[in-house]
Structure formats: structure tokens, C-alpha cells
Enzyme design. Structure first.
Site, mmCIF file in Angstrom:
data_model
loop_
_atom_site.group_PDB
_atom_site.id
_atom_site.type_symbol
_atom_site.label_atom_id
_atom_site.label_comp_id
_atom_site.label_asym_id
_atom_site.label_seq_id
_atom_site.Cartn_x
_atom_site.Cartn_y
_atom_site.Cartn_z
ATOM 1 C CG ASP A 181 -2.036 -0.958 1.176
ATOM 2 O OD1 ASP A 181 -2.032 -1.820 0.276
ATOM 3 O OD2 ASP A 181 -2.937 -0.871 2.031
ATOM 4 C CG HIS B 228 2.386 0.020 4.396
ATOM 5 N ND1 HIS B 228 2.070 -0.881 5.387
ATOM 6 C CD2 HIS B 228 1.290 0.808 4.242
ATOM 7 C CE1 HIS B 228 0.845 -0.639 5.826
ATOM 8 N NE2 HIS B 228 0.345 0.383 5.149
HETATM 9 ZN ZN LIG Z 1 -2.659 3.146 3.245
#
Ligand SMILES: [Zn+2]
Length: 364
Positions: A172, A318
Site C-alpha cells: 500500500d 507497505h
Molecule cells: Zn494506506
């Protein structure tokens, strides 16, 4: 492994104290051995047996641990009306009973305590409020998801089919120019395909990174434009956030996104109505690597993922952080993650192999 000398825990502690808020009560799944610790003690604090800790961590000798070592601690199973609480400094069983509006006998019985002696850092089962969304750390993730899933069957997912030993990796908040290219390098090196949930306001000037994702066989999906909590936005604002990022991705790749992961996994019913009507599927995650946490290093990220992984798991990591956020541990964890998952018999597949969804809008 390079040992980095920093004391993020101390910094975090200072920040919490400055902010005047209590320490987070999230039950950690990993424990870093402190000088003087024994497996017996660690097991006792976490409601586990020394044998299970030795087994889960493949310790050759149950009493041989070294300071700094990361142990995976299996979370004790909790009932629907219980949650785990980590005992804070200076707390006693009676202050905890007060805090959670229960009594000593409830705590003794549910935790199998033979004495009232408890320890800082110990995990205790405490009553979990029946009303969701009132968790102590303000994280309401998951609580309205069953309602969203019921409202739009087959359009909201936390995990994929459990029939096959497959998992999907999702990254992400990218693209950035620091971590995302390193992640892409490793994915290419190990022949792994992943899904990137892009944050629209990260794209300008980094279009080539998005092009590279698509060219190298990864999926690109929508993670809003500016990463707001959708539950604090109007439906129009939600739709605009998603459309802006979709437009940017389309300009670069010629394809329009059809998979959305709302920031923090948060979505309103009305927002979802509109997005589903616009051809979107909402995909959250079932395994949170917590790789963004400043106190999590590569070995902890790895232990945490491997402990939670199941067939059909959607793993959240991430590809970019906020300013000053260091995702080096994420990057460092990847090679071992790929090889360990493979050794455990898991195949890492794109989201669209795990879920009955299309990555892009038809005809786009
Ligand atoms: Zn996020």
C-alpha cells in the site's frame, strides 16, 4: 543481519508520555528477549507454555534464548466476549478489574490464575465490549465489514479462497522512489507477482514506477488519492478520491482500476454502494504485517506474517511510508518471506488468482 542501534521503543514511549495517553494495548505477536528473561517467564507472561514457545520458535534447547532474539508468541484463543490486554506498569488485578468493569473472579477464572500476582507485559483476557468500534486504541477496522459484506455479497473481501495454499502480497501507499523500486527489484528477482494499492497523490513525477509495476506483471489498484478516512467523508468526496487515482492510473497504463482498498480499510455503506455501482470491488487484508511500525524490524515482520498466514491470506505490507518513515525492514523481510512461504508450501499469486475479481474495468 545488520544490527541497527536505535531505540524506537524509547522514543515511542516518550511520545506517548508526552501526549499523555496510555500505552497502546495491542497484544503483540512477537516478543524481543530482554536480558535476564527466561522462556519459562516469557511463557507465563503470555499465557503460553514453555513447550509451545520452544516448539513454535524451533528452539533447540528450551532454555537457550539470547537478548535481542525475537520470539513468536502464540496468542491464546479468546472467546467472543474476551480480548487480550497487556498489563501496564504498576497495574494490579483489581485496577484492571475496575478498568474493564469486571470483577476479580471473572479475571481469575478466564485467565486460569491461581494467584493474583501479575506482571507488566503479561497478557490477560479482559471483557470485550459487546458493542464494536469502542476498542481502546480507536481502531475500528473490521467492525462494519460484516455489514458491508452482507450489503454487497461478493464485492468485499478480506481473504481469498481457503481451498488452495495460495496467498497474495499487497503493498500500500506507493509509489515512492525509495522503497517501491527496491520492492520491485526483489519481486523480479524472486519471480513473485504482487498487487500495489496506489495512493494517487504519490504518482506525479513517479509515473515510471507505475509503468514498471504494470510492465513487470504486477497489478495496480486504487488506494484513494490523499488517504483520508472514508468514514469521515461524504459519498461525493469518496467517489472523487477514487476517481482521481483511477484517472491517473488510466493515463499511465491505459487501464482503469476496478479494485479498491480504502485507507485504513474504512468504508461507509453509501460510499460502497456508489463504488460497487461503478464496478469496484473492495479488498482489505487478513494478515497485517504491521511493517510500518517504527519498532518493528525485519525479523519481527517476518515472524508476525508467518504466524498469521493461512491458505487464502491477503498480506498487507507497505511500499511507501510517511515522511521520515523507514520501510527498510519491509524490504529486508521480503527475501526470507518469499523463501519461507515457499518452504511452507504456499504459492504467492496475484489477487485476481485468489479472488473472483477483475483488476481492471471491462473494456478499459
Ligand atoms: Zn494506506
Amino acid at each position: 543481519m545488520i544490527i541497527r542501534f536505535r531505540s524506537p521503543l524509547r522514543i515511542a514511549l516518550a511520545l506517548f508520555l508526552l501526549a499523555g495517553v496510555p500505552l497502546p494495548t495491542v497484544a503483540s505477536r512477537t516478543y524481543r528477549v530482554q536480558p535476564g528473561d527466561t522462556v519459562f517467564q516469557i511463557a507465563r507472561w503470555h499465557g503460553a507454555s514453555p513447550e509451545s514457545i520452544a516448539r513454535d520458535n524451533r528452539l533447540t534447547r528450551a532454555d537457550y534464548i539470547v537478548p535481542g532474539q525475537v520470539l513468536f508468541i502464540p496468542e491464546p484463543a479468546t472467546l467472543a466476549d474476551e480480548k487480550l490486554y497487556t498489563v501496564q506498569n504498576n497495574e494490579s488485578l483489581s485496577t484492571i478489574a475496575q478498568k474493564f468493569q469486571t470483577d476479580l473472579s471473572w479475571l481469575r477464572q478466564r485467565n486460569g490464575l491461581s494467584a493474583d500476582q501479575i506482571y507488566t507485559g503479561q497478557w490477560l483476557k479482559v471483557p470485550s465490549p459487546a458493542q464494536p468500534g469502542t476498542g481502546g486504541n480507536g481502531k475500528a477496522y473490521v467492525w462494519n465489514l460484516p455489514a458491508l459484506m452482507a450489503r454487497h455479497p461478493g464485492k468485499v473481501f478480506l481473504q481469498g479462497t481457503t481451498q488452495r495454499k495460495q496467498v497474495a502480497l499487497t503493498f500500500d501507499d506507493g509509489p515512492d522512489l525509495e522503497y517501491t523500486p527496491q520492492i520491485l527489484d526483489l519481486l523480479a528477482q524472486y519471480g513473485v507477482k504482487a498487487t500495489f494499492f496506489l495512493k494517487g497523490d504519490m504518482i506525479a513525477g513517479r509515473e515510471w514506477v507505475v509503468t514498471r509495476m504494470v510492465r513487470e506483471g504486477h497489478l495496480v489498484a486504487n488506494h484513494s488519492y490523499s488517504h483520508p478516512d472514508f468514514r469521515k467523508l461524504t459519498t461525493e468526496q469518496i467517489v472523487t478520491e477514487v476517481a482521481k487515482t483511477a484517472g491517473l492510473v488510466k493515463r499511465i497504463s491505459g487501464r482503469e482500476t476496478a479494485i479498491l482498498r480504502p485507507p485504513y480499510g474504512e468504508m461507509t455503506a453509501e460510499g460502497l454502494d456508489r463504488l460497487v455501482a461503478a464496478g469496484y470491488t473492495m479488498v482489505n487484508w487478513s494478515v497485517d504485517s504491521k511493517d510500518w511500525r517504527a519498532d518493528h524490524q525485519a525479523d519481527q515482520i517476518l515472524a508476525s506474517i508467518l504466524a498469521q498466514v493461512k491458505p487464502g491470506a491477503i498480506i498487507l505490507m507497505h511500499a511507501a511510508g510517511g515522511s521520515g518513515q523507514d520501510l527498510t525492514p519491509t524490504v529486508k523481510a521480503l527475501p526470507a518471506l518469499f523463501t519461507k512461504l515457499q518452504a511452507m508450501g504456499y504459492k504467492i499469486v496475484p489477487l485476481t488468482d485468489l479472488l473472483p475479481v477483475a483488476a481492471y474495468q471491462p473494456g478499459a
